[in-house]
Write a protein that holds these residues in place. Sequence first.
Motif, PDB file in Angstrom:
ATOM      1  N   ARG A  27       0.817  -1.217   0.000  1.00 46.65           N
ATOM      2  CA  ARG A  27       0.000   0.000   0.000  1.00 46.65           C
ATOM      3  C   ARG A  27       0.846   1.261   0.000  1.00 46.65           C
ATOM      4  NH1 ARG A  27      -3.668   3.532   3.018  1.00 46.65           N
ATOM      5  NH2 ARG A  27      -2.382   3.394   4.889  1.00 46.65           N
ATOM      6  N   GLN A  28       2.020   1.204   0.650  1.00 50.51           N
ATOM      7  CA  GLN A  28       2.872   2.384   0.781  1.00 50.51           C
ATOM      8  C   GLN A  28       4.020   2.412  -0.232  1.00 50.51           C
ATOM      9  OE1 GLN A  28       2.374   4.828   3.028  1.00 50.51           O
ATOM     10  NE2 GLN A  28       0.988   3.950   4.535  1.00 50.51           N
ATOM     11  N   PHE A  29       4.054   1.457  -1.165  1.00 52.71           N
ATOM     12  CA  PHE A  29       5.190   1.375  -2.085  1.00 52.71           C
ATOM     13  C   PHE A  29       5.102   2.473  -3.138  1.00 52.71           C
ATOM     14  CE2 PHE A  29       7.985  -0.288  -5.343  1.00 52.71           C
ATOM     15  CZ  PHE A  29       9.013  -0.835  -4.584  1.00 52.71           C
ATOM     16  N   THR A  30       6.215   3.163  -3.374  1.00 52.96           N
ATOM     17  CA  THR A  30       6.260   4.279  -4.324  1.00 52.96           C
ATOM     18  C   THR A  30       7.412   4.100  -5.311  1.00 52.96           C
ATOM     19  OG1 THR A  30       7.697   5.575  -2.872  1.00 52.96           O
ATOM     20  CG2 THR A  30       5.313   5.856  -2.596  1.00 52.96           C
ATOM     21  N   PRO A  31       7.393   4.828  -6.433  1.00 55.02           N
ATOM     22  CA  PRO A  31       8.483   4.710  -7.419  1.00 55.02           C
ATOM     23  C   PRO A  31       9.855   5.143  -6.886  1.00 55.02           C
ATOM     24  CG  PRO A  31       6.564   5.764  -8.390  1.00 55.02           C
ATOM     25  CD  PRO A  31       6.317   5.705  -6.920  1.00 55.02           C
ATOM     26  N   ASN A  32       9.893   5.808  -5.724  1.00 51.76           N
ATOM     27  CA  ASN A  32      11.175   6.210  -5.143  1.00 51.76           C
ATOM     28  C   ASN A  32      12.133   5.034  -5.027  1.00 51.76           C
ATOM     29  OD1 ASN A  32       8.865   7.782  -4.258  1.00 51.76           O
ATOM     30  ND2 ASN A  32      10.282   9.030  -3.084  1.00 51.76           N
ATOM     31  N   TRP A  33      11.575   3.847  -4.784  1.00 48.99           N
ATOM     32  CA  TRP A  33      12.414   2.665  -4.574  1.00 48.99           C
ATOM     33  C   TRP A  33      13.227   2.298  -5.814  1.00 48.99           C
ATOM     34  CZ3 TRP A  33      13.404  -0.089  -0.163  1.00 48.99           C
ATOM     35  CH2 TRP A  33      12.653   0.272   0.961  1.00 48.99           C
ATOM     36  N   PHE A  34      12.743   2.678  -6.988  1.00 50.02           N
ATOM     37  CA  PHE A  34      13.485   2.349  -8.207  1.00 50.02           C
ATOM     38  C   PHE A  34      14.798   3.120  -8.293  1.00 50.02           C
ATOM     39  CE2 PHE A  34       9.283   0.821  -9.280  1.00 50.02           C
ATOM     40  CZ  PHE A  34       9.545  -0.328 -10.004  1.00 50.02           C
ATOM     41  N   ALA A  73      12.812  -6.462 -10.757  1.00 47.63           N
ATOM     42  CA  ALA A  73      11.631  -7.328 -10.877  1.00 47.63           C
ATOM     43  C   ALA A  73      10.808  -7.302  -9.593  1.00 47.63           C
ATOM     44  CB  ALA A  73      12.064  -8.754 -11.205  1.00 47.63           C
ATOM     45  N   LEU A  74      11.474  -7.330  -8.440  1.00 48.83           N
ATOM     46  CA  LEU A  74      10.781  -7.271  -7.155  1.00 48.83           C
ATOM     47  C   LEU A  74      10.012  -5.964  -7.019  1.00 48.83           C
ATOM     48  CD1 LEU A  74      10.188  -8.247  -4.259  1.00 48.83           C
ATOM     49  CD2 LEU A  74      12.383  -7.202  -3.570  1.00 48.83           C
ATOM     50  N   GLY A  77       7.032  -5.783  -9.314  1.00 49.01           N
ATOM     51  CA  GLY A  77       5.934  -6.594  -8.806  1.00 49.01           C
ATOM     52  C   GLY A  77       5.193  -5.910  -7.674  1.00 49.01           C
ATOM     53  N   LEU A  78       5.943  -5.313  -6.756  1.00 52.44           N
ATOM     54  CA  LEU A  78       5.319  -4.623  -5.628  1.00 52.44           C
ATOM     55  C   LEU A  78       4.508  -3.415  -6.091  1.00 52.44           C
ATOM     56  CD1 LEU A  78       8.230  -4.710  -3.008  1.00 52.44           C
ATOM     57  CD2 LEU A  78       6.023  -5.887  -2.832  1.00 52.44           C
ATOM     58  N   TYR A  79       5.064  -2.667  -7.048  1.00 52.88           N
ATOM     59  CA  TYR A  79       4.344  -1.473  -7.492  1.00 52.88           C
ATOM     60  C   TYR A  79       3.120  -1.841  -8.323  1.00 52.88           C
ATOM     61  CZ  TYR A  79       3.640   3.418  -8.629  1.00 52.88           C
ATOM     62  OH  TYR A  79       3.110   4.683  -8.739  1.00 52.88           O
TER      63      TYR A  79
END
Length: 383
Positions: A27-34, A73-74, A77-79
Motif C-alpha cells: 500500500r505504501q510502495f512508491t516509485p522512489n524505490w526504483f 523485478a521485485l 511486482g510490488l508497485y
Amino acid sequence: MTFEQMRAVTLGLQPLSRLDSPREVVRQFTPNWFAATMGTGILAIALSQFQADVPMLHPVAEGLWMFNIALFALFAGLYAARWIFFFDGAKRIFGHSVVSMFFGCIPMGLATIVNGFLIFGLPRYGEVAVGIAETLWWIDVAMAAACGVAIPFMMFTRQSHTIDQMTAVWLLPVVAAEVAAVSGGLLAPHLVDPHSQLVVLTLSYALWALSVPIALSILVVLLLRMAVHKLPHANMAASSWLALGPIGTGALGLMTLGGAAPAILSANGLERFGAFAEGLGLFGGLLLWGYGLWWLAMAVLVTLRYLRDGLPFNIGWWGYTFPLGVYAVATLKLGTLLPLAAIHVFGAVLVAVLAVLWVIVGTRTVRGAWRGDLFVSPCLKAD
C-alpha cells in the motif's frame, strides 16, 4: 536492561515491526524505490569500465547487474500490486508534487539493465542478449518519453508548485529520455541491419534533445531558487546531487552517440556527417563535463553543510549514487578519448566514492526496509 530497551531490541529483530500490517509494504510502495536500481545498476556499469586493469572487478560488476535485475523485478511486482489492490491510493500520486517526479526512476532503472545486457550479457549469452536489450530499450524509450511529457504536463495543470518549494527532483521525469539515449548509443552498433542502426541512432539523438535542454533550463531556475530561498529541508539533502545526472548523462550521451555515429552514418550513405558527429561528441561532452565540475563542487559543499546540522536517512539517499555514477562513467569515457591520464584517475576516484556510498546507502536501506519505516507514501498522508 529496562523493559523499554528490551522491547526496542525485540522490535528491531522483527521484520516490518514499524508497520501495522505487512500489506502496508504494498500500500505504501512508491516509485522512489526504483532509485535503488539506478544506483546499483550504475555501480555495475562503472566497475565494468576497469575490467582490463582490474579483472577481478568484472565478476563483481556482473553479479551486481544480475542482482539489479532481481531487484527491479521485485520492485515492479510490488508497485504493480499496489495498482491492483490499492488503486484508489495509488492514483493519488499524479496529484503529488514530489512523489510523481520519481516516475522517471522506473525507465532509468530499466536502462541500466539494458546496458548490462550489452556489457555483461553479450559475452555470456551471445546475440540473444542483443535481442533482449533491443526489446527492453523500446519499452524504456516509451516509458521515458511518456514521463518526460506527461509529468511536466501534470505539473502545469493539476499539481501545486512554488519556487520556494522547488528542488532538483523536477529533473527526474525529463532526464529519463537522455538516459535512454545513452542506451541507444550502446545498442545501435550491435544491430545487424544498417537501417535499424540508423533508426536507433536518430531516435537516440532526438531523445537527447528531448531531455538535456529542458533539464538545463530547470537548472537555471534551480540556481535562482537556491540563491533566493536557500537550501531545502534536510529531508531533501540528496537532491543537491541530482543536477549531476542530466549533465553527466548528457556528456556521456554525446560521446557514446558520437563514437557510434561514423560507422552507422557511413553504412547508410551519410558518411560526410560522421566526422562532425564524432567531433560534436568529444567537444560537446567535454563542455558538459566541465559544467558538471561546478555542480559537483557545489553538491559536496552543500552536503557538508547538511552533515554539520544533521542528516536524517530516507530512501532519497539513493539520489547520491546515480548522478555521481553517471558523471564518473562520463569522466572515464572522456579519459578514453583524450590522452590525459589525470581525467581517468579522477574518474577512478569517483567510482571508488560511488562504491563506498552504495555500501552505506544499501546497508541503511536494508535495515530500514527490514523495520518497515522506509515504506511511506506521502500521497496517503491524509488517510
